[in-house]
Design a protein around this motif. Structure first.
Motif, PDB file in Angstrom:
ATOM      1  N   ARG A   1       0.845  -1.187   0.000  1.00 31.74           N
ATOM      2  CA  ARG A   1       0.000   0.000   0.000  1.00 31.74           C
ATOM      3  C   ARG A   1       0.882   1.239   0.000  1.00 31.74           C
ATOM      4  NH1 ARG A   1      -2.089   2.491   4.806  1.00 31.74           N
ATOM      5  NH2 ARG A   1      -0.414   2.544   6.342  1.00 31.74           N
ATOM      6  N   GLU A   2       0.368   2.309  -0.564  1.00 31.53           N
ATOM      7  CA  GLU A   2       1.111   3.564  -0.614  1.00 31.53           C
ATOM      8  C   GLU A   2       0.214   4.701  -0.115  1.00 31.53           C
ATOM      9  OE1 GLU A   2       3.191   6.589  -3.902  1.00 31.53           O
ATOM     10  OE2 GLU A   2       2.225   4.713  -4.539  1.00 31.53           O
ATOM     11  N   VAL A   3       0.694   5.413   0.889  1.00 35.19           N
ATOM     12  CA  VAL A   3      -0.045   6.581   1.382  1.00 35.19           C
ATOM     13  C   VAL A   3       0.292   7.752   0.467  1.00 35.19           C
ATOM     14  CG1 VAL A   3      -0.438   8.133   3.323  1.00 35.19           C
ATOM     15  CG2 VAL A   3       0.054   5.704   3.746  1.00 35.19           C
ATOM     16  N   VAL A   4      -0.693   8.232  -0.271  1.00 37.05           N
ATOM     17  CA  VAL A   4      -0.442   9.260  -1.291  1.00 37.05           C
ATOM     18  C   VAL A   4      -0.850  10.662  -0.839  1.00 37.05           C
ATOM     19  CG1 VAL A   4      -0.590   7.640  -3.204  1.00 37.05           C
ATOM     20  CG2 VAL A   4      -2.673   8.774  -2.389  1.00 37.05           C
ATOM     21  N   ALA A   5      -1.609  10.742   0.261  1.00 32.31           N
ATOM     22  CA  ALA A   5      -2.013  12.058   0.767  1.00 32.31           C
ATOM     23  C   ALA A   5      -2.522  11.915   2.191  1.00 32.31           C
ATOM     24  CB  ALA A   5      -3.090  12.689  -0.113  1.00 32.31           C
ATOM     25  N   SER A   6      -2.535  13.042   2.901  1.00 35.73           N
ATOM     26  CA  SER A   6      -3.073  13.072   4.259  1.00 35.73           C
ATOM     27  C   SER A   6      -4.427  13.755   4.266  1.00 35.73           C
ATOM     28  CB  SER A   6      -2.116  13.827   5.192  1.00 35.73           C
ATOM     29  OG  SER A   6      -2.713  14.005   6.470  1.00 35.73           O
ATOM     30  N   LEU A   7      -5.354  13.166   5.009  1.00 33.62           N
ATOM     31  CA  LEU A   7      -6.677  13.761   5.201  1.00 33.62           C
ATOM     32  C   LEU A   7      -6.746  14.529   6.514  1.00 33.62           C
ATOM     33  CD1 LEU A   7      -8.764  10.603   4.180  1.00 33.62           C
ATOM     34  CD2 LEU A   7      -8.091  12.520   2.719  1.00 33.62           C
ATOM     35  N   GLY A   8      -5.634  14.532   7.250  1.00 31.75           N
ATOM     36  CA  GLY A   8      -5.560  15.169   8.556  1.00 31.75           C
ATOM     37  C   GLY A   8      -4.915  14.240   9.566  1.00 31.75           C
ATOM     38  N   GLU A   9      -4.416  14.805  10.649  1.00 27.85           N
ATOM     39  CA  GLU A   9      -3.821  13.986  11.701  1.00 27.85           C
ATOM     40  C   GLU A   9      -4.893  13.124  12.369  1.00 27.85           C
ATOM     41  OE1 GLU A   9      -0.672  13.603  12.515  1.00 27.85           O
ATOM     42  OE2 GLU A   9      -0.069  14.951  10.893  1.00 27.85           O
ATOM     43  N   SER A  10      -4.539  11.889  12.682  1.00 28.51           N
ATOM     44  CA  SER A  10      -5.501  10.953  13.265  1.00 28.51           C
ATOM     45  C   SER A  10      -6.114  11.502  14.551  1.00 28.51           C
ATOM     46  CB  SER A  10      -4.831   9.605  13.548  1.00 28.51           C
ATOM     47  OG  SER A  10      -5.744   8.697  14.129  1.00 28.51           O
ATOM     48  N   ASP A  11      -5.287  12.085  15.436  1.00 25.73           N
ATOM     49  CA  ASP A  11      -5.800  12.613  16.702  1.00 25.73           C
ATOM     50  C   ASP A  11      -6.716  13.807  16.491  1.00 25.73           C
ATOM     51  OD1 ASP A  11      -4.495  10.672  18.117  1.00 25.73           O
ATOM     52  OD2 ASP A  11      -2.780  11.928  18.667  1.00 25.73           O
ATOM     53  N   SER A  12      -6.406  14.606  15.482  1.00 26.41           N
ATOM     54  CA  SER A  12      -7.261  15.750  15.175  1.00 26.41           C
ATOM     55  C   SER A  12      -8.613  15.284  14.635  1.00 26.41           C
ATOM     56  CB  SER A  12      -6.571  16.661  14.158  1.00 26.41           C
ATOM     57  OG  SER A  12      -7.394  17.743  13.800  1.00 26.41           O
ATOM     58  N   LEU A  13      -8.591  14.296  13.763  1.00 26.52           N
ATOM     59  CA  LEU A  13      -9.837  13.752  13.224  1.00 26.52           C
ATOM     60  C   LEU A  13     -10.654  13.064  14.311  1.00 26.52           C
ATOM     61  CD1 LEU A  13      -8.497  12.284   9.860  1.00 26.52           C
ATOM     62  CD2 LEU A  13      -9.939  14.308  10.143  1.00 26.52           C
ATOM     63  N   LYS A  14      -9.974  12.519  15.297  1.00 24.37           N
ATOM     64  CA  LYS A  14     -10.664  11.842  16.402  1.00 24.37           C
ATOM     65  C   LYS A  14     -11.589  12.795  17.146  1.00 24.37           C
ATOM     66  CE  LYS A  14      -9.659   9.140  20.597  1.00 24.37           C
ATOM     67  NZ  LYS A  14      -8.576   8.550  21.424  1.00 24.37           N
ATOM     68  N   THR A  15     -11.235  14.071  17.197  1.00 22.66           N
ATOM     69  CA  THR A  15     -12.065  15.052  17.908  1.00 22.66           C
ATOM     70  C   THR A  15     -13.402  15.271  17.207  1.00 22.66           C
ATOM     71  OG1 THR A  15     -11.147  16.975  16.744  1.00 22.66           O
ATOM     72  CG2 THR A  15      -9.980  16.224  18.712  1.00 22.66           C
ATOM     73  N   LYS A  16     -13.522  14.832  15.976  1.00 18.88           N
ATOM     74  CA  LYS A  16     -14.776  14.963  15.231  1.00 18.88           C
ATOM     75  C   LYS A  16     -15.737  13.810  15.522  1.00 18.88           C
ATOM     76  CE  LYS A  16     -12.834  18.455  13.093  1.00 18.88           C
ATOM     77  NZ  LYS A  16     -13.212  19.857  13.419  1.00 18.88           N
ATOM     78  N   ILE A  17     -15.273  12.829  16.304  1.00 17.07           N
ATOM     79  CA  ILE A  17     -16.060  11.627  16.581  1.00 17.07           C
ATOM     80  C   ILE A  17     -16.567  11.681  18.016  1.00 17.07           C
ATOM     81  CG2 ILE A  17     -16.058   9.116  16.549  1.00 17.07           C
ATOM     82  CD1 ILE A  17     -13.555   9.277  14.751  1.00 17.07           C
ATOM     83  N   ASN A  18     -17.857  11.473  18.193  1.00 17.32           N
ATOM     84  CA  ASN A  18     -18.468  11.518  19.523  1.00 17.32           C
ATOM     85  C   ASN A  18     -18.175  10.236  20.294  1.00 17.32           C
ATOM     86  OD1 ASN A  18     -19.722  14.035  18.910  1.00 17.32           O
ATOM     87  ND2 ASN A  18     -21.329  12.933  17.819  1.00 17.32           N
ATOM     88  N   SER A  19     -17.883  10.382  21.564  1.00 18.36           N
ATOM     89  CA  SER A  19     -17.603   9.234  22.423  1.00 18.36           C
ATOM     90  C   SER A  19     -18.867   8.805  23.154  1.00 18.36           C
ATOM     91  CB  SER A  19     -16.511   9.582  23.435  1.00 18.36           C
ATOM     92  OG  SER A  19     -16.233   8.477  24.269  1.00 18.36           O
TER      93      SER A  19
END
Length: 277
Positions: free
Chosen positions: A196-214
């Motif tokens: 697999r090849e990571v070709v782009a970032s959609l954002g930092e994982s921890d930053s995206l985590k803040t968009k998810i409700n716990s």
């Protein structure tokens, strides 16, 4: 003079009555014709559960009709499709409840999910059933967990493992070595597919985590078209996979949701809607 007056009165009386009768008759005939036309051309209303955007509800919120799973773990509670593992029903294998309405190829799926902090679940699609394990699926999965460590990533259940972590746009390449092309174990390291090849970032994982409700409701939206697989949570793109691995990828298959091996947990799904593309 008197004669002329009488004649005028008679004339004024007779002519309007004749005209009135003729006009009234025309209106009656026209109305009858229109009513007859309306009755013959009127189309009956057809009930449908498809919304204005073309999504069809595939869970009725009342029963498990159209779904197949182990009733020990799956039920309908408070209008939600509920998966529950108790201390008395701990799992030896992951188990799914599987939609029986078809094997979608290109589609969009929208649903709401709420999961306990200890929970581990996922939405499988383009998957195949495993004959040797009841209610088990192998294939692509939109990962979901209560701690939101993995929620949003693309994980392939019982196959190539992690295809894209949260925040990654990835291309899955065909393997160069034909002898290893179909070997899954040889190409997995640390629970991650290596071709697999990571070709782009959609954002930092921890930053995206803040968009998810716990431990609250989250909106999941999957867009699966051709060999491109996109996972959205609450309107935010969390992972984006283009699968060029012609040997291992799947173009259609079963759709289902999971309860995972581990501690007691509860996961709830609602508003499950599918649109074929």
């Amino acid at each position: 003079m008197k004669f002329e007056i009488k004649k005028m009165k008679k004339s004024k009386l007779n002519i309007p009555l004749q005209m009135l009768f003729t006009i009234s008759l025309c209106f009656v005939l026209q109305a009858c014709g229109e009513n007859k036309k309306d009755k013959t051309t009127e189309k009956p209303e057809v009930a449908t559960n498809e919304d204005k955007d073309g999504f069809t509800t595939i869970f009725d919120g009342k029963t498990l009709e159209g779904w197949e799973g182990d009733p020990t773990y799956w039920s309908v509670k408070n209008g939600n499709l509920t998966g529950e593992v108790t201390p008395e029903t701990l799992l030896k294998n992951n188990t799914f409840i599987i939609w029986q309405g078809g094997q979608p190829d290109d589609f969009e799926l929208k649903l709401d999910v709420k999961i306990a902090e200890t929970g581990n679940s996922g939405i499988n699609y383009r998957s195949e059933q495993i004959d040797t394990i009841p209610h088990a699926l192998r294939g692509y999965q939109a990962d979901i967990d209560g701690k939101n460590t993995y929620t949003g990533q693309n994980y392939e259940e019982r196959k190539r493992t992690t295809l894209a972590y949260r925040g990654e746009k990835v291309i899955i390449h065909s393997q160069d070595n034909p002898e290893e092309a179909g070997s899954l174990r040889a190409n997995v390291q640390k629970n991650c597919w290596q071709s697999r090849e990571v070709v782009a970032s959609l954002g930092e994982s921890d930053s995206l985590k803040t968009k998810i409700n716990s431990e609250d409701w989250n909106k999941i939206h999957l867009i699966v078209k051709g060999n491109r697989l996109q996972h959205y949570v609450n309107g935010v793109l969390m992972s984006d996979v283009t699968d060029d691995d012609a040997i291992n990828r799947k173009s259609s298959g079963y759709l289902g949701v999971q309860v995972h091996v581990g501690p007691p947990m509860t996961v709830e799904y609602r508003n499950i809607r599918l649109k074929n593309l």
